[in-house]
Design an enzyme around this catalytic site. Structure first.
Site, PDB file in Angstrom:
ATOM      1  N   PHE A 132     -14.495 -60.174 -21.241  1.00  0.00           N
ATOM      2  CA  PHE A 132     -13.668 -59.354 -22.266  1.00  0.00           C
ATOM      3  C   PHE A 132     -14.017 -57.852 -22.944  1.00  0.00           C
ATOM      4  CE2 PHE A 132     -13.746 -63.799 -21.988  1.00  0.00           C
ATOM      5  CZ  PHE A 132     -12.608 -64.649 -22.329  1.00  0.00           C
ATOM      6  N   ASP A 133     -13.693 -57.475 -23.700  1.00  0.00           N
ATOM      7  CA  ASP A 133     -14.524 -56.311 -24.896  1.00  0.00           C
ATOM      8  C   ASP A 133     -15.268 -57.305 -25.666  1.00  0.00           C
ATOM      9  OD1 ASP A 133     -14.439 -53.985 -26.005  1.00  0.00           O
ATOM     10  OD2 ASP A 133     -13.042 -54.984 -27.685  1.00  0.00           O
ATOM     11  N   LEU A 134     -16.066 -56.511 -26.654  1.00  0.00           N
ATOM     12  CA  LEU A 134     -16.547 -56.632 -27.515  1.00  0.00           C
ATOM     13  C   LEU A 134     -15.915 -57.105 -29.416  1.00  0.00           C
ATOM     14  CD1 LEU A 134     -20.818 -58.030 -27.568  1.00  0.00           C
ATOM     15  CD2 LEU A 134     -19.098 -56.969 -29.802  1.00  0.00           C
TER      16      LEU A 134
END
Length: 229
Positions: A9-11
């Site tokens: 995941f990106d944040l």
């Protein structure tokens, strides 16, 4: 259906909101400066240009932190890096996980490897994960500032893959809101990709999957295969 072995995941704007306007107003308020629409527009234009240079590897994190506040810092009577620190503290104070994130991660945790690849700054990213309680879900967190390379550079994705023993890239899903860094970078590294179209943008993105609500992740075929029937 062969399930994914890892989901990355990106944040920012994927797991957490990024209330930049509110945080900037709070940071400037500390110095008795009011954030006007004009000041905000000037900051956003400069900040966006600097982030583009950072994501392309043309400037380092320290330059970005300093240069984006080069005009606002004198108004606040402080230096750019001090104002940057105040801003990041305000982000930490304001930021919350997005809708559906915690519940979705709870369902995935223990059934698939979970990791994060973020271009954000290390201190605030680690602090937000810890403060929110989401840190417990993830096997690892790859931060560009610590790695010395940013998404979409394939090297940061390969660094993440090196933390997954005996896992092929095509058994990994990269989830993120940014087509240029998350989707393009993941795809160039051989991963399947999921564009989280948080802002309901009307545009074409060459992602394996597209979702508009975070919980929709659970109905993707190779994710659904992870869950009890």
């Amino acid at each position: 259906m062969v399930a994914y072995q890892y989901i990355l995941f990106d944040l920012d704007d994927t797991l957490f909101d990024f209330p930049a306007d509110r945080a900037l107003a709070l940071a400037l308020e500390h110095y008795s400066v009011t954030l006007t629409p004009e000041l905000l527009a000037d900051y956003q234009q400069l900040n966006q240009a600097l982030w583009q240079q950072y994501n392309q590897g043309n400037i380092d994190a320290q330059t970005l932190k300093s240069e984006r506040f080069r005009e606002l810092a004198p108004m606040a009577g402080t230096d750019p890096l001090t104002l940057n620190s105040r801003f990041l503290q305000a982000i930490l104070q304001c930021s919350q996980p997005l809708s559906g994130v915690e519940q979705t991660l709870q369902q995935l945790h223990g059934r698939v490897g979970l990791g994060i690849i973020t271009n954000g700054f290390a201190d605030v990213q680690h602090a937000r994960l810890k403060q929110s309680g989401l840190a417990r879900f993830f096997d690892f967190v790859v931060v560009s500032e610590e790695e010395g390379v940013t998404k979409p550079d394939p090297r940061i994705f390969h660094n993440a893959l090196s933390r997954m023993p005996a896992v092929s890239a095509n058994d990994v899903l990269m989830v993120g809101d940014n087509p240029g860094t998350d989707v393009a970078g993941g795809a160039a590294s051989g991963m399947e990709t999921c564009w989280f179209n948080l802002w309901r943008q009307d545009k074409t993105v060459a992602a394996t999957h597209i979702i508009e609500e975070f919980a929709e992740l659970l109905v993707l075929p190779r994710v659904k295969a992870l869950l009890p029937a």
